[in-house]
Write a protein that holds these residues in place. Structure first.
Motif, mmCIF file in Angstrom:
data_model
loop_
_atom_site.group_PDB
_atom_site.id
_atom_site.type_symbol
_atom_site.label_atom_id
_atom_site.label_comp_id
_atom_site.label_asym_id
_atom_site.label_seq_id
_atom_site.Cartn_x
_atom_site.Cartn_y
_atom_site.Cartn_z
ATOM 1 N N GLY A 77 -105.350 -38.672 3.711
ATOM 2 C CA GLY A 77 -105.499 -39.268 5.030
ATOM 3 C C GLY A 77 -104.151 -39.577 5.665
ATOM 4 O O GLY A 77 -103.092 -39.281 5.110
ATOM 5 N N GLU A 78 -104.184 -40.233 6.814
ATOM 6 C CA GLU A 78 -102.961 -40.469 7.568
ATOM 7 C C GLU A 78 -102.015 -41.450 6.893
ATOM 8 O O GLU A 78 -100.794 -41.334 7.016
ATOM 9 C CB GLU A 78 -103.313 -40.985 8.976
ATOM 10 N N ASP A 79 -102.540 -42.443 6.176
ATOM 11 C CA ASP A 79 -101.662 -43.462 5.592
ATOM 12 C C ASP A 79 -101.503 -43.324 4.084
ATOM 13 O O ASP A 79 -100.939 -44.192 3.427
ATOM 14 C CB ASP A 79 -102.177 -44.866 5.920
ATOM 15 N N GLY A 80 -101.978 -42.224 3.516
ATOM 16 C CA GLY A 80 -101.845 -42.021 2.079
ATOM 17 C C GLY A 80 -100.542 -41.336 1.711
ATOM 18 O O GLY A 80 -99.769 -40.917 2.577
ATOM 19 N N THR A 81 -100.284 -41.227 0.408
ATOM 20 C CA THR A 81 -99.071 -40.586 -0.104
ATOM 21 C C THR A 81 -99.452 -39.522 -1.128
ATOM 22 O O THR A 81 -100.316 -39.747 -1.971
ATOM 23 C CB THR A 81 -98.126 -41.610 -0.757
ATOM 24 N N VAL A 82 -98.778 -38.378 -1.042
ATOM 25 C CA VAL A 82 -99.049 -37.264 -1.949
ATOM 26 C C VAL A 82 -97.814 -36.981 -2.796
ATOM 27 O O VAL A 82 -96.700 -36.906 -2.273
ATOM 28 C CB VAL A 82 -99.425 -35.993 -1.158
ATOM 29 N N LEU A 83 -98.019 -36.832 -4.081
ATOM 30 C CA LEU A 83 -96.949 -36.450 -4.999
ATOM 31 C C LEU A 83 -97.422 -35.310 -5.884
ATOM 32 O O LEU A 83 -98.598 -35.217 -6.213
ATOM 33 C CB LEU A 83 -96.541 -37.625 -5.901
ATOM 34 N N TRP A 84 -96.475 -34.442 -6.279
ATOM 35 C CA TRP A 84 -96.729 -33.465 -7.329
ATOM 36 C C TRP A 84 -96.405 -34.133 -8.666
ATOM 37 O O TRP A 84 -95.604 -35.058 -8.728
ATOM 38 C CB TRP A 84 -95.852 -32.233 -7.141
ATOM 39 N N ALA A 85 -97.037 -33.661 -9.734
ATOM 40 C CA ALA A 85 -96.814 -34.278 -11.043
ATOM 41 C C ALA A 85 -95.332 -34.296 -11.417
ATOM 42 O O ALA A 85 -94.830 -35.257 -11.992
ATOM 43 C CB ALA A 85 -97.621 -33.544 -12.113
ATOM 44 N N LYS A 86 -94.611 -33.232 -11.071
ATOM 45 C CA LYS A 86 -93.197 -33.161 -11.437
ATOM 46 C C LYS A 86 -92.359 -34.198 -10.690
ATOM 47 O O LYS A 86 -91.255 -34.542 -11.127
ATOM 48 C CB LYS A 86 -92.645 -31.764 -11.189
ATOM 49 N N ASP A 87 -92.856 -34.704 -9.553
ATOM 50 C CA ASP A 87 -92.114 -35.722 -8.811
ATOM 51 C C ASP A 87 -91.948 -36.998 -9.636
ATOM 52 O O ASP A 87 -90.985 -37.743 -9.457
ATOM 53 C CB ASP A 87 -92.834 -36.063 -7.503
ATOM 54 N N ILE A 88 -92.904 -37.257 -10.524
ATOM 55 C CA ILE A 88 -92.826 -38.462 -11.360
ATOM 56 C C ILE A 88 -91.635 -38.368 -12.298
ATOM 57 O O ILE A 88 -90.884 -39.320 -12.476
ATOM 58 C CB ILE A 88 -94.132 -38.635 -12.159
#
Length: 302
Positions: A77-88
């Motif tokens: 959604g508009e206020d959510g955050t997306v990360l790829w596993a490697k970003d961790i």
């Protein structure tokens, strides 16, 4: 938190991912390439009980990362955050620190979406292969001194690279024979170089040295009966049945049959080394193959 998974034919991974998320109160979205079967069976069926399964047209799936990101953005959604596993893992890098801080400090009401790529085809997957190699190299199993020739079917090629990197890091006299199923030698080598560079960047303090020559460890070899990936040839289902009845080992015509054929060929010529076939799974994909290649399964004879 919402986790987005991209899984191809490895139905066991789909199932385990969905169950693991459910046990931890996480909502999983499982994206599968191709068409939904007329009748859901096996792990395909069970996975729908645990997660939200979506079948993605092959044309969209071809651009995998864009497809995953688009779907993840929709879920977030508009206020959510997306990360790829490697970003961790790479969160310690200055470029990703801001994203990690934002991801971990969000209010409960905001959605956090984590993308796990297909087949874990990135450097993070190599950690699992290190654990496997450490286990297999124990004295009561394969040991550390005996020459071993491994045979593994290569979809993305990540498993083969992980075996090679781990074995070389531990100084084991092993050779990895990777049977190419889905791409050209040039692209497999390119993926190998990418994984090693990514692993060296993410884990700079590891015992692995990026300067080691992997050409002596990994041998990329052609399948005995080359074909377009996903195609099953006449007689291969019957061959899988024959192997199962004679040995108790269940292989599938898409993946592990290729490794079995190569391993049996190697063992006939090998005198100084032992030959070990690494069974990577994939057999449960026969649920789907039985619907796509009905005659191959209905015509099985005793």
């Amino acid at each position: 938190m919402v986790l987005t998974f991209d899984c191809n034919l490895n139905q066991l991974f789909v199932y385990l991912a969905a169950v693991s998320c459910a046990e931890r109160g996480l909502r999983s979205h499982l994206l599968l390439r191709g068409e939904q079967p007329d009748v859901l069976t096996g792990y395909n069926l069970v996975s729908t009980m645990y997660g939200n399964v979506q079948y993605v047209p092959r044309s969209r799936y071809a651009n995998r990362e864009e497809m995953l990101r688009t779907y993840a953005d929709l879920v977030a959604g508009e206020d959510g955050t997306v990360l790829w596993a490697k970003d961790i893992v790479e969160g310690r890098d200055t470029m990703n620190v801001a994203k990690m801080d934002d991801f971990s400090s969000m209010k409960t009401s905001r959605r956090k979406v984590l993308i796990v790529n297909e087949g874990a085809g990135d450097a993070l997957a190599l950690l699992g292969m290190f654990r496997l190699v450490q286990h297999l190299s124990q004295d009561h199993l394969l040991g550390k001194k005996r020459p071993v020739k491994f045979v593994v079917d290569a979809g993305t090629g990540t498993t083969a690279v992980g075996l090679g990197v781990a074995a070389m890091s531990l100084g084991l006299p092993w050779e990895i024979n990777a049977v190419m199923l889905a791409d050209t030698l040039k692209n497999y080598k390119r993926h190998e170089d990418h994984l090693i560079a990514e692993f060296s960047r993410q884990f700079p303090g590891s015992v692995f040295c990026s300067g080691l020559d992997m050409n002596q460890m990994i041998k990329w070899i052609d399948r005995q009966h080359p074909r377009k990936f996903g195609k099953v040839l006449e007689g291969e289902v019957e061959m899988c049945r024959k192997i199962a009845q004679e040995t108790g080992v269940l292989v599938d015509p898409m993946y592990t049959l290729a490794a079995w054929e190569t391993a049996t060929e190697l063992v006939q010529d090998e005198k100084s080394s032992i030959v070990v076939m690494l069974h990577t799974g994939g057999t449960l994909g026969m649920f789907g193959l039985a619907q796509r290649y009905k005659t191959c399964f209905t015509n099985l004879k005793d």
